[in-house]
Design an enzyme around this catalytic site. Structure first.
Site, PDB file in Angstrom:
ATOM      1  N   GLU A  37       0.067 -16.373  -6.987  1.00  0.00           N
ATOM      2  CA  GLU A  37      -0.491 -15.272  -6.191  1.00  0.00           C
ATOM      3  C   GLU A  37      -1.859 -15.690  -5.654  1.00  0.00           C
ATOM      4  O   GLU A  37      -2.762 -14.878  -5.543  1.00  0.00           O
ATOM      5  CB  GLU A  37      -0.646 -14.019  -7.039  1.00  0.00           C
ATOM      6  CG  GLU A  37       0.634 -13.339  -7.423  1.00  0.00           C
ATOM      7  CD  GLU A  37       0.381 -12.043  -8.160  1.00  0.00           C
ATOM      8  OE1 GLU A  37       1.128 -11.088  -7.943  1.00  0.00           O
ATOM      9  OE2 GLU A  37      -0.586 -11.963  -8.941  1.00  0.00           O
ATOM     10  N   ASP A  71      -0.798 -12.477 -16.345  1.00  0.00           N
ATOM     11  CA  ASP A  71      -1.538 -12.956 -15.173  1.00  0.00           C
ATOM     12  C   ASP A  71      -2.744 -13.762 -15.644  1.00  0.00           C
ATOM     13  O   ASP A  71      -3.636 -13.238 -16.309  1.00  0.00           O
ATOM     14  CB  ASP A  71      -1.993 -11.779 -14.308  1.00  0.00           C
ATOM     15  CG  ASP A  71      -2.608 -12.213 -12.993  1.00  0.00           C
ATOM     16  OD1 ASP A  71      -3.629 -12.924 -13.019  1.00  0.00           O
ATOM     17  OD2 ASP A  71      -2.076 -11.833 -11.936  1.00  0.00           O
ATOM     18  N   ASP A 120     -11.213  -9.576 -11.129  1.00  0.00           N
ATOM     19  CA  ASP A 120      -9.893  -9.687 -10.506  1.00  0.00           C
ATOM     20  C   ASP A 120      -9.959 -10.240  -9.086  1.00  0.00           C
ATOM     21  O   ASP A 120      -9.555  -9.595  -8.123  1.00  0.00           O
ATOM     22  CB  ASP A 120      -9.179  -8.326 -10.507  1.00  0.00           C
ATOM     23  CG  ASP A 120      -7.744  -8.418  -9.981  1.00  0.00           C
ATOM     24  OD1 ASP A 120      -7.246  -9.537  -9.809  1.00  0.00           O
ATOM     25  OD2 ASP A 120      -7.121  -7.368  -9.743  1.00  0.00           O
ATOM     26  N   HIS A 147       7.766  -6.875  -7.216  1.00  0.00           N
ATOM     27  CA  HIS A 147       6.444  -6.326  -7.559  1.00  0.00           C
ATOM     28  C   HIS A 147       6.302  -4.940  -6.944  1.00  0.00           C
ATOM     29  O   HIS A 147       6.511  -4.747  -5.759  1.00  0.00           O
ATOM     30  CB  HIS A 147       5.341  -7.248  -7.031  1.00  0.00           C
ATOM     31  CG  HIS A 147       4.006  -7.053  -7.679  1.00  0.00           C
ATOM     32  ND1 HIS A 147       3.374  -5.828  -7.739  1.00  0.00           N
ATOM     33  CD2 HIS A 147       3.172  -7.932  -8.299  1.00  0.00           C
ATOM     34  CE1 HIS A 147       2.212  -5.965  -8.352  1.00  0.00           C
ATOM     35  NE2 HIS A 147       2.080  -7.221  -8.718  1.00  0.00           N
ATOM     36  N   GLU A 205       1.968  -5.562 -16.297  1.00  0.00           N
ATOM     37  CA  GLU A 205       1.133  -6.712 -15.973  1.00  0.00           C
ATOM     38  C   GLU A 205      -0.188  -6.650 -16.735  1.00  0.00           C
ATOM     39  O   GLU A 205      -0.803  -5.590 -16.838  1.00  0.00           O
ATOM     40  CB  GLU A 205       0.864  -6.764 -14.469  1.00  0.00           C
ATOM     41  CG  GLU A 205       0.053  -7.977 -14.044  1.00  0.00           C
ATOM     42  CD  GLU A 205      -0.027  -8.143 -12.536  1.00  0.00           C
ATOM     43  OE1 GLU A 205      -0.961  -8.820 -12.074  1.00  0.00           O
ATOM     44  OE2 GLU A 205       0.846  -7.599 -11.827  1.00  0.00           O
ATOM     45  N   HIS A 242      -8.604 -13.641  -7.277  1.00  0.00           N
ATOM     46  CA  HIS A 242      -7.811 -14.848  -7.463  1.00  0.00           C
ATOM     47  C   HIS A 242      -8.366 -16.004  -6.631  1.00  0.00           C
ATOM     48  O   HIS A 242      -8.890 -15.798  -5.531  1.00  0.00           O
ATOM     49  CB  HIS A 242      -6.365 -14.605  -7.042  1.00  0.00           C
ATOM     50  CG  HIS A 242      -5.677 -13.553  -7.850  1.00  0.00           C
ATOM     51  ND1 HIS A 242      -4.328 -13.313  -7.758  1.00  0.00           N
ATOM     52  CD2 HIS A 242      -6.132 -12.683  -8.778  1.00  0.00           C
ATOM     53  CE1 HIS A 242      -3.983 -12.345  -8.577  1.00  0.00           C
ATOM     54  NE2 HIS A 242      -5.075 -11.936  -9.205  1.00  0.00           N
ATOM     55  N   HIS A 275       2.052 -14.773 -13.790  1.00  0.00           N
ATOM     56  CA  HIS A 275       1.372 -14.900 -12.504  1.00  0.00           C
ATOM     57  C   HIS A 275       0.352 -16.014 -12.659  1.00  0.00           C
ATOM     58  O   HIS A 275      -0.584 -15.890 -13.445  1.00  0.00           O
ATOM     59  CB  HIS A 275       0.653 -13.601 -12.127  1.00  0.00           C
ATOM     60  CG  HIS A 275       1.559 -12.557 -11.579  1.00  0.00           C
ATOM     61  ND1 HIS A 275       1.221 -11.228 -11.520  1.00  0.00           N
ATOM     62  CD2 HIS A 275       2.805 -12.636 -11.033  1.00  0.00           C
ATOM     63  CE1 HIS A 275       2.203 -10.544 -10.972  1.00  0.00           C
ATOM     64  NE2 HIS A 275       3.174 -11.377 -10.669  1.00  0.00           N
ATOM     65  N   TYR A 289       0.759  -1.531  -4.890  1.00  0.00           N
ATOM     66  CA  TYR A 289      -0.493  -1.250  -5.584  1.00  0.00           C
ATOM     67  C   TYR A 289      -0.777   0.249  -5.699  1.00  0.00           C
ATOM     68  O   TYR A 289      -1.543   0.677  -6.564  1.00  0.00           O
ATOM     69  CB  TYR A 289      -1.657  -1.930  -4.870  1.00  0.00           C
ATOM     70  CG  TYR A 289      -1.578  -3.438  -4.852  1.00  0.00           C
ATOM     71  CD1 TYR A 289      -1.255  -4.157  -5.997  1.00  0.00           C
ATOM     72  CD2 TYR A 289      -1.827  -4.155  -3.672  1.00  0.00           C
ATOM     73  CE1 TYR A 289      -1.189  -5.540  -5.982  1.00  0.00           C
ATOM     74  CE2 TYR A 289      -1.771  -5.534  -3.653  1.00  0.00           C
ATOM     75  CZ  TYR A 289      -1.453  -6.230  -4.805  1.00  0.00           C
ATOM     76  OH  TYR A 289      -1.388  -7.594  -4.781  1.00  0.00           O
ATOM     77  N   HIS A 294      -6.199 -12.475 -14.425  1.00  0.00           N
ATOM     78  CA  HIS A 294      -6.523 -11.194 -15.045  1.00  0.00           C
ATOM     79  C   HIS A 294      -6.894 -11.361 -16.523  1.00  0.00           C
ATOM     80  O   HIS A 294      -7.880 -10.776 -16.996  1.00  0.00           O
ATOM     81  CB  HIS A 294      -5.330 -10.237 -14.937  1.00  0.00           C
ATOM     82  CG  HIS A 294      -5.007  -9.829 -13.544  1.00  0.00           C
ATOM     83  ND1 HIS A 294      -3.921  -9.048 -13.238  1.00  0.00           N
ATOM     84  CD2 HIS A 294      -5.622 -10.090 -12.363  1.00  0.00           C
ATOM     85  CE1 HIS A 294      -3.876  -8.840 -11.929  1.00  0.00           C
ATOM     86  NE2 HIS A 294      -4.894  -9.469 -11.378  1.00  0.00           N
ATOM     87  N   ARG A 299       0.816  -1.216   0.000  1.00  0.00           N
ATOM     88  CA  ARG A 299       0.000   0.000   0.000  1.00  0.00           C
ATOM     89  C   ARG A 299       0.850   1.267   0.000  1.00  0.00           C
ATOM     90  O   ARG A 299       0.326   2.366   0.112  1.00  0.00           O
ATOM     91  CB  ARG A 299      -0.928   0.001   1.230  1.00  0.00           C
ATOM     92  CG  ARG A 299      -1.907  -1.165   1.255  1.00  0.00           C
ATOM     93  CD  ARG A 299      -2.833  -1.138   0.061  1.00  0.00           C
ATOM     94  NE  ARG A 299      -3.626  -2.349  -0.050  1.00  0.00           N
ATOM     95  CZ  ARG A 299      -4.400  -2.653  -1.085  1.00  0.00           C
ATOM     96  NH1 ARG A 299      -4.448  -1.834  -2.125  1.00  0.00           N
ATOM     97  NH2 ARG A 299      -5.087  -3.771  -1.109  1.00  0.00           N
ATOM     98  N   HIS A 316       1.469  -2.731 -12.100  1.00  0.00           N
ATOM     99  CA  HIS A 316       0.171  -2.558 -12.731  1.00  0.00           C
ATOM    100  C   HIS A 316       0.215  -1.250 -13.524  1.00  0.00           C
ATOM    101  O   HIS A 316       0.558  -0.209 -12.952  1.00  0.00           O
ATOM    102  CB  HIS A 316      -0.937  -2.487 -11.684  1.00  0.00           C
ATOM    103  CG  HIS A 316      -1.137  -3.764 -10.926  1.00  0.00           C
ATOM    104  ND1 HIS A 316      -2.108  -3.917  -9.971  1.00  0.00           N
ATOM    105  CD2 HIS A 316      -0.489  -4.961 -10.998  1.00  0.00           C
ATOM    106  CE1 HIS A 316      -2.053  -5.145  -9.480  1.00  0.00           C
ATOM    107  NE2 HIS A 316      -1.075  -5.790 -10.082  1.00  0.00           N
TER     108      HIS A 316
END
Length: 278
Positions: free
Chosen positions: A256, A176, A224, A67, A142, A226, A211, A70, A179, A37, A107
């Site tokens: 993930e 991904d 989205d 990665h 991604e 998972h 991913h 976000y 996704h 975050r 992203h």
């Protein structure tokens, strides 16, 4: 042997992640460069980085994947958010050059009402400001599910970004599975067609990592969410076809799924067993 790993926590250090990967029979792994975050990045101690490099060499790891958090959004309508994202990415890439880590995934971003064309332009402008010829790390776009105002849910959008980047040779794509499926690409019944389309529009040579996720929702849902391997709408059989496909099997596959480390260990064992039989 397939190159399979999962998401691990950076909290105990870089070498600790390598040792944890070996313990669960993984030969690659992914980690967040900082709190997902946001927040400051973890300082890289050279001794820790060197120990990770030795671990990777000793156990013949596939490339590991860093990665971005976000909160990194290069195409927000808020200029301060875009500036924060550029600075965060620049700092991440500078630090990653100290690690045996050749891949950095992010992203593409959400245009937050500005429209896809403006969003893509802002992403391209940011990448052209941040990337440098000296960096050793590949930067991966991604594939996204298309939730809200996300950019990158179509292969065409990814190609537009890549075409605008001046140091295009520093760029690649992370595929991904959740996704892509949620975005409307049928990787269950028409995997060959999807990969042919990806190759025609983007180029399979740009694909650097996968991913590996099942999906809680049906194809084209743009949700989205998972799911654990074999417990979603993609299913185990389709996932095995992806992992063993001749155009993909050399890539690092990063789980993930909604798991803790013991759950990842079971999924890695499951996939290794099935791929042994394929």
């Amino acid at each position: 042997m397939i190159n399979i790993g999962c998401h691990l926590s950076l909290s105990k250090g870089y070498h600790a992640m390598g040792k944890e990967a070996v313990k669960i029979n993984a030969n690659t792994f992914q980690f967040f460069t900082r709190n997902p975050r946001g927040g400051s990045g973890k300082e890289i101690v050279q001794e820790d980085a060197d120990a990770l490099a030795e671990c990777i060499k000793q156990h013949a790891f596939a490339p590991i994947l860093a990665h971005a958090p976000y909160t990194l959004n290069l195409c927000s309508a808020n200029p301060d958010t875009r500036k924060f994202a550029r600075e965060m990415m620049a700092d991440d890439l500078k630090r990653l050059d100290k690690l045996p880590c050749s891949l950095y995934n992010f992203h593409p971003g959400s245009h937050t009402g500005q429209g896809v064309e403006t969003g893509i332009r802002q992403i391209v402008e940011a990448l052209n400001m941040v990337l440098c010829a000296e960096q050793t790390t590949f930067v991966l776009l991604e594939t996204m599910a298309g939730k809200g105002s996300e950019i990158g849910c179509s292969f065409e959008e990814l190609r537009q970004i890549l075409d605008g980047v001046e140091l295009e040779e520093k760029m690649g794509v992370c595929f991904d599975t959740c996704h892509v499926y949620d975005a409307g690409y049928d990787i269950v019944d028409h995997l060959e067609d999807v990969l042919e389309e990806f190759d025609r529009i983007v180029g399979l040579n740009r694909l650097k990592a996968v991913h590996l996720n099942d999906s809680m929702h049906p194809m084209g849902s743009h949700k989205d969410r998972h799911a654990k391997i074999g417990e979603g709408t993609i299913g185990l059989e389709a996932i095995i076809r992806i992992v063993t496909h001749s155009a993909l099997k050399h890539l690092p596959f990063l789980l993930e799924t909604p798991n803790e480390v013991d759950g990842y260990e079971k999924e890695i064992a499951l996939l290794r067993e099935y791929c042994k039989e394929s």
